[in-house]
Motif scaffolding. Sequence first.
Motif, PDB file in Angstrom:
ATOM      1  N   SER A  74     102.720  32.711  90.873  1.00 25.33           N
ATOM      2  CA  SER A  74     103.238  34.070  90.927  1.00 25.33           C
ATOM      3  C   SER A  74     102.649  34.887  89.790  1.00 25.33           C
ATOM      4  O   SER A  74     102.325  34.354  88.724  1.00 25.33           O
ATOM      5  N   GLU A  75     102.507  36.196  89.994  1.00 22.64           N
ATOM      6  CA  GLU A  75     102.009  37.047  88.911  1.00 22.64           C
ATOM      7  C   GLU A  75     103.100  37.367  87.897  1.00 22.64           C
ATOM      8  O   GLU A  75     102.837  37.970  86.855  1.00 22.64           O
ATOM      9  N   ASP A  76     104.324  36.955  88.163  1.00 21.33           N
ATOM     10  CA  ASP A  76     105.449  37.255  87.280  1.00 21.33           C
ATOM     11  C   ASP A  76     105.657  36.115  86.287  1.00 21.33           C
ATOM     12  O   ASP A  76     106.238  35.086  86.612  1.00 21.33           O
ATOM     13  N   TYR A  77     105.202  36.314  85.078  1.00 23.09           N
ATOM     14  CA  TYR A  77     105.347  35.337  84.013  1.00 23.09           C
ATOM     15  C   TYR A  77     106.365  35.854  83.006  1.00 23.09           C
ATOM     16  O   TYR A  77     106.791  37.021  83.060  1.00 23.09           O
ATOM     17  N   THR A  78     106.765  35.011  82.051  1.00 21.63           N
ATOM     18  CA  THR A  78     107.681  35.444  81.005  1.00 21.63           C
ATOM     19  C   THR A  78     107.406  34.673  79.730  1.00 21.63           C
ATOM     20  O   THR A  78     106.699  33.658  79.742  1.00 21.63           O
ATOM     21  N   TRP A  79     107.976  35.163  78.613  1.00 24.35           N
ATOM     22  CA  TRP A  79     107.812  34.541  77.298  1.00 24.35           C
ATOM     23  C   TRP A  79     109.130  33.939  76.836  1.00 24.35           C
ATOM     24  O   TRP A  79     110.194  34.507  77.069  1.00 24.35           O
ATOM     25  N   SER A  80     109.044  32.815  76.121  1.00 23.54           N
ATOM     26  CA  SER A  80     110.193  32.304  75.371  1.00 23.54           C
ATOM     27  C   SER A  80     110.050  32.757  73.923  1.00 23.54           C
ATOM     28  O   SER A  80     108.978  33.196  73.495  1.00 23.54           O
ATOM     29  N   GLN A  81     111.130  32.610  73.149  1.00 19.92           N
ATOM     30  CA  GLN A  81     111.077  32.988  71.734  1.00 19.92           C
ATOM     31  C   GLN A  81     110.140  32.090  70.935  1.00 19.92           C
ATOM     32  O   GLN A  81     109.673  32.465  69.878  1.00 19.92           O
ATOM     33  N   GLY A  82     109.876  30.896  71.420  1.00 21.22           N
ATOM     34  CA  GLY A  82     108.949  29.994  70.748  1.00 21.22           C
ATOM     35  C   GLY A  82     107.513  30.223  71.136  1.00 21.22           C
ATOM     36  O   GLY A  82     106.643  29.383  70.876  1.00 21.22           O
ATOM     37  N   ASN A  83     107.240  31.381  71.754  1.00 19.16           N
ATOM     38  CA  ASN A  83     105.891  31.761  72.175  1.00 19.16           C
ATOM     39  C   ASN A  83     105.287  30.809  73.193  1.00 19.16           C
ATOM     40  O   ASN A  83     104.103  30.489  73.151  1.00 19.16           O
ATOM     41  N   TRP A  84     106.148  30.349  74.112  1.00 16.75           N
ATOM     42  CA  TRP A  84     105.682  29.680  75.320  1.00 16.75           C
ATOM     43  C   TRP A  84     105.609  30.711  76.440  1.00 16.75           C
ATOM     44  O   TRP A  84     106.501  31.559  76.583  1.00 16.75           O
ATOM     45  N   LEU A  85     104.567  30.645  77.235  1.00 16.93           N
ATOM     46  CA  LEU A  85     104.484  31.393  78.484  1.00 16.93           C
ATOM     47  C   LEU A  85     105.009  30.506  79.605  1.00 16.93           C
ATOM     48  O   LEU A  85     104.712  29.303  79.650  1.00 16.93           O
ATOM     49  N   PHE A  86     105.784  31.090  80.529  1.00 13.88           N
ATOM     50  CA  PHE A  86     106.292  30.352  81.679  1.00 13.88           C
ATOM     51  C   PHE A  86     105.899  31.065  82.966  1.00 13.88           C
ATOM     52  O   PHE A  86     105.834  32.297  83.019  1.00 13.88           O
ATOM     53  N   ASN A  87     105.677  30.261  83.997  1.00 13.42           N
ATOM     54  CA  ASN A  87     105.314  30.775  85.305  1.00 13.42           C
ATOM     55  C   ASN A  87     105.734  29.746  86.349  1.00 13.42           C
ATOM     56  O   ASN A  87     105.962  28.571  86.008  1.00 13.42           O
ATOM     57  N   ILE A  88     105.849  30.165  87.600  1.00  6.33           N
ATOM     58  CA  ILE A  88     106.139  29.232  88.682  1.00  6.33           C
ATOM     59  C   ILE A  88     104.920  29.154  89.585  1.00  6.33           C
ATOM     60  O   ILE A  88     104.439  30.166  90.097  1.00  6.33           O
ATOM     61  N   ASP A  89     104.428  27.945  89.754  1.00 10.70           N
ATOM     62  CA  ASP A  89     103.242  27.682  90.572  1.00 10.70           C
ATOM     63  C   ASP A  89     103.658  26.776  91.725  1.00 10.70           C
ATOM     64  O   ASP A  89     103.828  25.568  91.550  1.00 10.70           O
ATOM     65  N   GLY A  90     103.847  27.369  92.907  1.00 11.17           N
ATOM     66  CA  GLY A  90     104.302  26.575  94.043  1.00 11.17           C
ATOM     67  C   GLY A  90     105.694  26.037  93.777  1.00 11.17           C
ATOM     68  O   GLY A  90     106.647  26.778  93.579  1.00 11.17           O
TER      69      GLY A  90
END
Length: 308
Positions: A241-257
Amino acid sequence: MPHNYKNSTLVGYALLTGLFISGSIQAAGFDIWLYPLAYNEAEQQWHLGEAKAVTERDGYDNQPSFSPDGQNLLFISDRVDAQNDIYQYRLDNASLSQLTFTPEQSEYSPQAYTTVANGVHIKYVVEQGVPHQSIWQQNANTPRQRAINSLIPAGYFASDERLGTLIWARYAYSLYFEPVGETADERHFVVANVGRSIHAIPNDKAFSYLHKQLDGDRIIKRYSPLDNSHQRLIALPPSASEDYTWSQGNWLFNIDGGDLVGWQADQHTQPEWQLVSPISPPSADYLSPSRIAISPDNKHLAVVWQRK
């Protein structure tokens, strides 16, 4: 260390089965589900818990974001007169309250900032007819006022109170930046061919955006308005998905399938996305995920699921 996402076939992260919707077939729309989230610093592993429905109804519930204290989830909903208003869901008691009510207009993209005594300071986009769409702000139940001076039609935005506001221009798929105390116009153009997912990067004086390439690649980049620089961070997986987000620990998260994946921006030795956990629709009534958000305390993940 986390396994490499692309090469891993089995990971020891546990995702408990989500709550199931019983009863009749649901109409098409969007619902928001909330997942407990935890990070084990010693193991450098994330763990995802059992899903709980924030919304479970026919209609449009979307665009979740958390308050700074992580205790409230804001989202938009078309519950009244087919217009989108902003609602607040309290995590401690699962109570729901309506924050805006404008029968002739719709609100979008709510974002909470400093918590005030009787509520939260919020910014959001107001649809005022084509092509006008602008960014407004309000504290609790006080009347709204303009959050920025720009007359550029705003589809989405990201704000850093120290820097200013990054604006995703409606129809143009381009970014403009309005510094604090100034007005964004064509002289403040940032970049073209940008996706809707833009964010203020936690623990940084910069923003991130999704840059769509001519060859089909989608690159998450860092933009610093302080020196007008752009830096490549990481490409999205082809099917993500083009919709990603950040955690406070500077991790990027996304859902792939069917997978929740993550990438730690502060560790340059991690070149690829890592598998965090399998994540499946909470019931057979749902199709696919879209927007996601992580609470500032890293304890909750909100996922928007599309209904069949």
